[in-house]
Design an enzyme around this catalytic site. Structure first.
Site, mmCIF file in Angstrom:
data_model
loop_
_atom_site.group_PDB
_atom_site.id
_atom_site.type_symbol
_atom_site.label_atom_id
_atom_site.label_comp_id
_atom_site.label_asym_id
_atom_site.label_seq_id
_atom_site.Cartn_x
_atom_site.Cartn_y
_atom_site.Cartn_z
ATOM 1 N N ALA A 196 67.879 27.938 27.670
ATOM 2 C CA ALA A 196 67.073 27.567 26.492
ATOM 3 C C ALA A 196 67.904 27.117 25.290
ATOM 4 O O ALA A 196 67.342 26.904 24.211
ATOM 5 C CB ALA A 196 66.098 28.667 26.078
ATOM 6 N N ALA A 197 69.198 26.932 25.458
ATOM 7 C CA ALA A 197 69.997 26.418 24.333
ATOM 8 C C ALA A 197 69.521 25.003 23.964
ATOM 9 O O ALA A 197 69.340 24.681 22.781
ATOM 10 C CB ALA A 197 71.470 26.399 24.694
ATOM 11 N N GLY A 198 69.309 24.178 24.975
ATOM 12 C CA GLY A 198 68.819 22.813 24.725
ATOM 13 C C GLY A 198 67.440 22.842 24.071
ATOM 14 O O GLY A 198 67.161 22.064 23.146
ATOM 15 N N ASP A 199 66.581 23.742 24.540
ATOM 16 C CA ASP A 199 65.233 23.847 23.958
ATOM 17 C C ASP A 199 65.311 24.280 22.496
ATOM 18 O O ASP A 199 64.538 23.809 21.648
ATOM 19 C CB ASP A 199 64.395 24.874 24.732
ATOM 20 C CG ASP A 199 64.212 24.476 26.183
ATOM 21 O OD1 ASP A 199 64.207 23.265 26.473
ATOM 22 O OD2 ASP A 199 64.083 25.384 27.026
HETATM 23 O O1 RIB Z 1 65.259 25.205 29.499
HETATM 24 C C1 RIB Z 1 65.139 26.510 29.977
HETATM 25 C C2 RIB Z 1 63.853 26.675 30.724
HETATM 26 O O2 RIB Z 1 63.900 25.867 31.876
HETATM 27 C C3 RIB Z 1 63.596 28.058 31.233
HETATM 28 O O3 RIB Z 1 62.943 28.885 30.301
HETATM 29 C C4 RIB Z 1 62.795 27.811 32.493
HETATM 30 O O4 RIB Z 1 61.468 28.196 32.403
HETATM 31 C C5 RIB Z 1 62.930 26.329 32.780
HETATM 32 O O5 RIB Z 1 61.776 25.660 32.483
#
Ligand code: RIB
Length: 305
Positions: free
Chosen positions: A251-254
């Protein structure tokens, strides 16, 4: 009034195992721990944008199981508008099977479940949310036809349109490029989109140039500990990454995408929004899990290099 970010995307329950290393094909490895954590690229970006200062609405689908209820509650607890998080009867909620190794790298397998039901018709039912947005964000964990539909609608409405092309396995449909304001791939996604190997600032710049030739206005290639490369027709700039001790990069990119969008929607300059997103992403890798790892505005403001 807070600026509004609308995310059209996935919600997954992450089933996370820690193991000394990623398993090889055919191998059985003993893991060290197992947890279930709210995730999904769309939902993670929604949580990031909300914790990092935006008013957020999420458009997506979950199944009619306990995971779906849990994911919805997690977003509601962040103050995210979930009127458009639709429950699909008889379907399972999206899941992500994640292994994180001792060097904090991960490998992920996703099963779409409810995410596969995010159709253009579902999105059209919440067009008012899109029309109230300042920034609209999509990723690629929902049907491609829906993503194209949202990008096009976002452009028609004159919104700032961000696409995080994750996960990407090849080039995007050519007509999409003209609908996107900011395309934010990581190294492997930039490679998949362009066919050019991307593993450095220079190669990211070459890929960004190719993507702009295809019609995208602005590109930000995220490069992990090498920082990020921003490119527009006017300029290209490298932003070094804040230095941190990584624990889990999930989730760093998110977090970068959500933080960048929140800052941009609030009126920060592109450069400041990128730096803000980078600090948020850097802080997220110092903690485990997807949504639990995402920092708040206060965390980012109190960050000391
Ligand atoms: O970017 C991370 C996410 O990728 C995770 O939370 C997982 O659910 C996948 O979708």
């Amino acid at each position: 009034m807070q600026a509004k970010v609308v995310i059209v995307g996935s919600l997954n329950m992450d089933l996370v195992t820690r193991a000394p290393r990623l398993p090889k094909a055919g191998e059985t490895l003993a893991g060290q721990s197992f947890v279930t954590v709210p995730g999904g690229k769309g939902a993670n970006q929604a949580v990031a944008a909300a914790r990092l200062g935006a008013s957020v609405a999420m458009i997506g689908c979950v199944g009619s199981d306990a995971y779906g209820d849990e994911l919805r509650s997690a977003l509601l607890a962040e103050g995210i508008d979930c009127q458009a998080v639709t429950r699909i009867e008889g379907e399972s909620t999206g899941v992500a099977l994640i292994v994180v190794d001792d060097s904090s790298q991960n490998a992920i397998v996703i099963v779409a479940g409810g995410n596969g039901h995010v159709t253009s018709a579902v999105v059209d039912g919440f067009d008012t949310l899109l029309s109230q947005a300042d920034v609209i964000i999509c990723q690629l964990e929902i049907p491609m036809a829906t993503v194209g539909h949202v990008l096009k609608r976002g452009r028609e409405l004159g919104k700032t349109v961000i696409l995080n092309p994750a996960p990407a396995s090849g080039p995007l449909p050519a007509e999409w490029y003209g609908w996107i304001d900011y395309l934010i791939p990581n190294e492997s996604e930039a490679t998949a989109l362009t066919g050019l190997p991307v593993d450095s600032v220079g190669s990211a710049d070459a890929a960004a140039t190719a993507l702009m030739k295809a019609g995208v206005r602005k590109v930000i290639v995220t490069l992990g500990e090498q920082g990020a490369l921003f490119a527009s027709q006017a300029r290209s700039q490298h932003f070094p990454a804040p230095k941190v001790q990584p624990v889990d990069t999930t989730a760093a990119g998110d977090t970068f995408v959500g933080g960048f969008a929140a800052a941009l929607a609030e009126g920060k300059s592109e450069s400041d929004a990128i730096r803000f997103g980078q600090i948020a992403a850097a802080l997220s890798v110092t903690r485990s899990g997807a949504q639990p790892s995402i920092p708040t505005v206060v965390d980012v403001q109190s960050y000391q290099p």
